[in-house]
Scaffold this motif. Structure first.
Motif, PDB file in Angstrom:
ATOM      1  N   VAL A 403     -18.460 -10.891  16.826  1.00 35.11           N
ATOM      2  CA  VAL A 403     -17.727  -9.867  16.089  1.00 35.11           C
ATOM      3  C   VAL A 403     -17.283  -8.844  17.223  1.00 35.11           C
ATOM      4  CG1 VAL A 403     -17.484  -7.854  14.594  1.00 35.11           C
ATOM      5  CG2 VAL A 403     -18.562 -10.053  13.945  1.00 35.11           C
ATOM      6  N   ILE A 404     -18.392  -8.288  18.163  1.00 29.85           N
ATOM      7  CA  ILE A 404     -17.973  -7.346  18.992  1.00 29.85           C
ATOM      8  C   ILE A 404     -17.336  -7.931  20.136  1.00 29.85           C
ATOM      9  CG2 ILE A 404     -19.192  -5.801  20.591  1.00 29.85           C
ATOM     10  CD1 ILE A 404     -21.272  -5.102  18.708  1.00 29.85           C
ATOM     11  N   GLY A 405     -17.715  -9.138  20.747  1.00 25.71           N
ATOM     12  CA  GLY A 405     -17.017  -9.674  21.577  1.00 25.71           C
ATOM     13  C   GLY A 405     -15.803 -10.386  21.226  1.00 25.71           C
ATOM     14  N   ARG A 407     -13.648  -8.479  19.431  1.00 24.19           N
ATOM     15  CA  ARG A 407     -12.908  -6.943  18.969  1.00 24.19           C
ATOM     16  C   ARG A 407     -11.434  -7.143  19.363  1.00 24.19           C
ATOM     17  NH1 ARG A 407     -15.389  -1.061  20.084  1.00 24.19           N
ATOM     18  NH2 ARG A 407     -13.840   0.256  18.389  1.00 24.19           N
ATOM     19  N   GLY A 408     -10.789  -6.635  18.348  1.00 23.68           N
ATOM     20  CA  GLY A 408      -9.215  -6.508  18.620  1.00 23.68           C
ATOM     21  C   GLY A 408      -8.469  -7.984  18.688  1.00 23.68           C
ATOM     22  N   GLN A 409      -9.332  -9.023  18.424  1.00 18.65           N
ATOM     23  CA  GLN A 409      -8.706 -10.295  18.362  1.00 18.65           C
ATOM     24  C   GLN A 409      -8.383 -10.794  16.924  1.00 18.65           C
ATOM     25  OE1 GLN A 409      -7.575 -11.867  21.294  1.00 18.65           O
ATOM     26  NE2 GLN A 409      -8.346  -9.864  22.166  1.00 18.65           N
ATOM     27  N   PRO A 410      -7.458 -11.529  16.759  1.00 13.48           N
ATOM     28  CA  PRO A 410      -7.403 -12.222  15.337  1.00 13.48           C
ATOM     29  C   PRO A 410      -8.279 -13.256  14.859  1.00 13.48           C
ATOM     30  CG  PRO A 410      -5.234 -13.056  16.869  1.00 13.48           C
ATOM     31  CD  PRO A 410      -6.500 -11.942  17.547  1.00 13.48           C
ATOM     32  N   VAL A 411      -8.871 -13.906  16.061  1.00 15.03           N
ATOM     33  CA  VAL A 411      -9.777 -14.887  15.688  1.00 15.03           C
ATOM     34  C   VAL A 411     -11.154 -14.802  16.159  1.00 15.03           C
ATOM     35  CG1 VAL A 411      -9.893 -17.724  15.787  1.00 15.03           C
ATOM     36  CG2 VAL A 411      -7.876 -16.606  15.118  1.00 15.03           C
ATOM     37  N   LEU A 412     -12.115 -15.187  15.754  1.00 11.95           N
ATOM     38  CA  LEU A 412     -13.411 -15.217  16.589  1.00 11.95           C
ATOM     39  C   LEU A 412     -13.462 -16.200  17.688  1.00 11.95           C
ATOM     40  CD1 LEU A 412     -16.097 -15.094  13.963  1.00 11.95           C
ATOM     41  CD2 LEU A 412     -15.405 -13.306  15.547  1.00 11.95           C
ATOM     42  N   ARG A 413     -13.666 -15.868  19.042  1.00  6.51           N
ATOM     43  CA  ARG A 413     -13.988 -16.510  20.337  1.00  6.51           C
ATOM     44  C   ARG A 413     -15.331 -16.719  20.611  1.00  6.51           C
ATOM     45  NH1 ARG A 413      -8.936 -18.847  19.338  1.00  6.51           N
ATOM     46  NH2 ARG A 413      -7.360 -17.194  19.527  1.00  6.51           N
ATOM     47  N   LEU A 414     -15.625 -17.694  21.108  1.00  9.26           N
ATOM     48  CA  LEU A 414     -16.852 -18.004  21.520  1.00  9.26           C
ATOM     49  C   LEU A 414     -16.998 -18.276  22.836  1.00  9.26           C
ATOM     50  CD1 LEU A 414     -19.857 -19.072  20.585  1.00  9.26           C
ATOM     51  CD2 LEU A 414     -19.125 -21.315  20.684  1.00  9.26           C
ATOM     52  N   ASP A 415     -17.762 -17.208  23.576  1.00 13.25           N
ATOM     53  CA  ASP A 415     -17.724 -17.173  24.965  1.00 13.25           C
ATOM     54  C   ASP A 415     -18.755 -18.221  25.459  1.00 13.25           C
ATOM     55  OD1 ASP A 415     -20.496 -16.214  25.179  1.00 13.25           O
ATOM     56  OD2 ASP A 415     -19.563 -14.014  24.719  1.00 13.25           O
ATOM     57  N   PRO A 416     -18.804 -18.325  26.753  1.00 13.53           N
ATOM     58  CA  PRO A 416     -19.450 -19.840  27.357  1.00 13.53           C
ATOM     59  C   PRO A 416     -21.117 -19.431  27.050  1.00 13.53           C
ATOM     60  CG  PRO A 416     -17.777 -19.047  28.867  1.00 13.53           C
ATOM     61  CD  PRO A 416     -17.832 -18.013  27.834  1.00 13.53           C
ATOM     62  N   ARG A 417     -21.371 -18.140  27.304  1.00 11.72           N
ATOM     63  CA  ARG A 417     -23.085 -18.120  27.202  1.00 11.72           C
ATOM     64  C   ARG A 417     -23.422 -18.152  25.593  1.00 11.72           C
ATOM     65  NH1 ARG A 417     -26.298 -14.471  25.065  1.00 11.72           N
ATOM     66  NH2 ARG A 417     -24.532 -12.996  24.295  1.00 11.72           N
ATOM     67  N   LEU A 418     -22.572 -17.893  24.517  1.00 12.73           N
ATOM     68  CA  LEU A 418     -23.017 -17.976  23.133  1.00 12.73           C
ATOM     69  C   LEU A 418     -22.697 -19.499  22.921  1.00 12.73           C
ATOM     70  CD1 LEU A 418     -21.614 -15.053  21.394  1.00 12.73           C
ATOM     71  CD2 LEU A 418     -23.866 -15.547  21.802  1.00 12.73           C
ATOM     72  N   ALA A 419     -21.901 -20.119  23.639  1.00 11.62           N
ATOM     73  CA  ALA A 419     -21.491 -21.595  23.312  1.00 11.62           C
ATOM     74  C   ALA A 419     -22.800 -22.552  23.903  1.00 11.62           C
ATOM     75  CB  ALA A 419     -20.314 -22.016  24.141  1.00 11.62           C
ATOM     76  N   GLY A 420     -23.313 -21.809  24.853  1.00 16.42           N
ATOM     77  CA  GLY A 420     -24.509 -22.684  25.679  1.00 16.42           C
ATOM     78  C   GLY A 420     -25.458 -22.426  24.597  1.00 16.42           C
ATOM     79  N   GLU A 421     -25.736 -21.405  23.898  1.00 10.47           N
ATOM     80  CA  GLU A 421     -27.129 -21.009  23.151  1.00 10.47           C
ATOM     81  C   GLU A 421     -26.861 -21.958  22.150  1.00 10.47           C
ATOM     82  OE1 GLU A 421     -28.667 -17.189  20.552  1.00 10.47           O
ATOM     83  OE2 GLU A 421     -27.436 -16.682  22.167  1.00 10.47           O
TER      84      GLU A 421
END
Length: 536
Positions: A403-405, A407-421
């Protein structure tokens, strides 16, 4: 506690009698006939729909259940009414669930219907075993919704946040039952479960719903206390009892007098503390470190562990009599991977908290029904396939970062670190299998009544009808031609089609039901006549 595996004989379709380990596994039913297949919404473009459920119990009676844009309604526990899927990208042509052989559930999509994917593969007809249903089958619907096909109890559950615990899985229902059964008693309770499953939450619920409500609730993590100080911290100490003891120390037991003392990670208790705990449980008395006079104590003791204490006993690290005393009553918490139908609602709960904190709660209720879902189906599927070794605590932390990552975006985005997790521990999901082959028959053996019943059942989808009758698709036209009472779209007059079009207000599905002909062929005739339709 006894263990019971899935029974070999399920009736009528092999799904109604599944029983598993009481207390050890979330898939527990009070009686075998409670078990029914169900669909739970894990994600929806209207994110607040997560957790709504549809029971497919009609399948057990041999009836098909058709799920489309307009019905039936998905409901929440404690709510009398629900809503259909109601997404414009979901077709009016239904996804049909029916009983297969040996307890399997069949899924089929009508001609021109909604795109449904299982484990990344597009399906139009497949089936799943009862073991796969017990584990849960994720369905990607139209690339916008994620549903879990699983087994559920026919009983109506309590509202999902009852006793402070969210979810309607059989596992969490069972935990609530344990709490209400034991809360007003004074016996010690041992809560077992993996890290992050909510053991302290259960201890607090026992305290709040018992006669000690309003009295102290003291929580102590024995794994966080230095071993040399553990006895003094728990039982108190007299001044001068050890180096640095410059004053009397009350201790957690006396601080919790009249209330509840929760000992987390009890398996980390040092040997001398184990002896002192056993004495308190047996006599109701304690000796402060350095003291010679026993002190009466009135404390409800609740302990918790994520360790296998029986192994500790075999290794000499834990005393068997203490385990027997602590486990006056045991409550076992299911890991999140065994209650995946709760994942969508838990994610929604944590996401709402974070969105409200940053002023973006409107993300959960978009005004545009055609907008891309805030929680993309691809991300929801990754959350569903993840094994969650850290359980609910890990889900909460990851939700906050998402959610915080974003923030301000209309859709949740998955950054590479979380994707790896999310790739570090993945639960194996079922692969869609085609329905069991139907023995081939001669087209001359099929009666007009049998053909008409099959056509109506499958809404004039000729491929599904041919599969059900056990004949090749190429033969279905010959069979239809041999029965003059069954028409083809090509034999309809323009006047008949036009009149039906007007009466049905251009609804293609309604016209198919009225005229009883192939949908694809009828749609072709309608276009030739220059008419428009509003069916899917």
């Amino acid at each position: 506690m006894s263990r019971h595996g899935p029974r070999d004989s399920l009736s009528p379709s092999g799904l109604a009698e599944v029983s598993t380990a009481v207390g050890d596994n979330p898939r527990v039913a009070a009686s075998a006939d409670e078990w029914v297949p169900a669909l739970t919404l894990l994600s929806h473009p209207m994110a607040t729909r997560a957790g709504a459920r549809l029971l497919l119990d009609a399948v057990l009676a041999g009836r098909d259940v058709e799920v489309s844009r307009n019905g039936p309604n998905f409901t929440r526990p404690g709510e009398p009414f629900g809503q259909p899927l109601a997404d414009p990208f979901v077709s009016r042509v239904p996804i049909v669930f029916s009983a297969g052989e040996a307890g399997r559930i069949r899924l089929r999509v009508g001609e021109g219907g909604t795109r449904v994917s299982v484990n990344g593969g597009l399906v139009t007809g497949c089936e799943f075993t009862r073991e796969e249903l017990a584990a849960g089958v994720p369905l990607d619907v139209a690339g916008r919704l994620v549903l879990l096909l699983h087994l559920s109890s026919r009983q109506v559950g309590a509202p999902s946040d009852t006793l402070g615990m969210r979810g309607d899985s059989q596992g969490i229902r069972r935990v609530r039952e344990h709490i209400l059964r034991i809360a007003d008693l004074q016996v010690p309770v041992l809560i077992r479960g993996e890290t992050g499953t909510g053991k302290e939450l259960v201890a607090q619920a026992i305290h709040q719903h018992g006669p000690r409500q309003g009295r102290p609730f003291i929580s102590v993590n024995l794994g966080a206390i230095p071993r040399e100080l553990a006895a003094a911290e728990l039982f108190g100490a007299q001044r001068g009892a050890f180096t640095g003891a410059t004053r009397d120390r009350e201790g957690f037991f006396r601080a919790a007098h009249g209330g509840t003392l929760f000992l987390d990670e009890v398996g980390e208790a040092p040997p001398e503390v184990q002896v002192m705990l056993l004495r308190v449980l047996e006599t109701g008395e304690l000796y402060p470190v350095g003291g010679t006079t026993p002190i009466k104590t009135d404390v409800r003791l609740i302990a918790a562990t994520d360790s296998h204490l029986e192994e500790h006993i075999r290794d000499g690290r834990f005393k068997a009599p203490l385990l027997h005393r602590l486990s006056g009553y045991e409550v076992r918490l299911p890991p999140l991977r065994e209650r995946r139908e709760d994942l969508g609602e838990l994610f929604l709960h944590f996401a709402r908290e974070e969105l409200e904190a940053i002023g973006e709660a409107h993300r959960l209720t978009p005004r545009d029904p055609y907008a891309e879902p805030w929680l993309p189906a691809s991300l929801a599927l990754r959350l569903l396939r993840f094994a969650w070794p850290g359980n609910v605590r890990q889900l909460r932390n990851l939700t906050r970062q998402l959610v915080i990552g974003s923030r301000g975006q209309p859709v949740l985005r998955l950054d590479p670190r979380l994707a790896g997790e999310l790739e570090t521990a993945v639960v194996e999901t079922p692969v869609a299998k085609p329905p069991a082959a139907v023995a081939r028959r001669k087209s001359t053996d099929i009666t007009g009544e049998e053909l008409l019943a099959a056509l109506r059942q499958h809404q004039w989808d000729l491929k599904l009808t041919a599969d059900r009758l056990g004949i090749p698709r190429s033969s279905i036209y010959d069979v239809i031609d041999k029965h003059p009472n069954i028409r083809r779209a090509g034999t309809l007059t323009a006047e008949e089609i036009t009149a039906c079009h007007q009466e049905c207000e251009g609804d293609l599905d309604a016209m198919v039901r009225r005229l009883e002909v192939s949908k694809r062929a009828l749609n072709r005739r309608i276009k030739e006549l220059g008419l428009s339709t509003r069916g899917s």
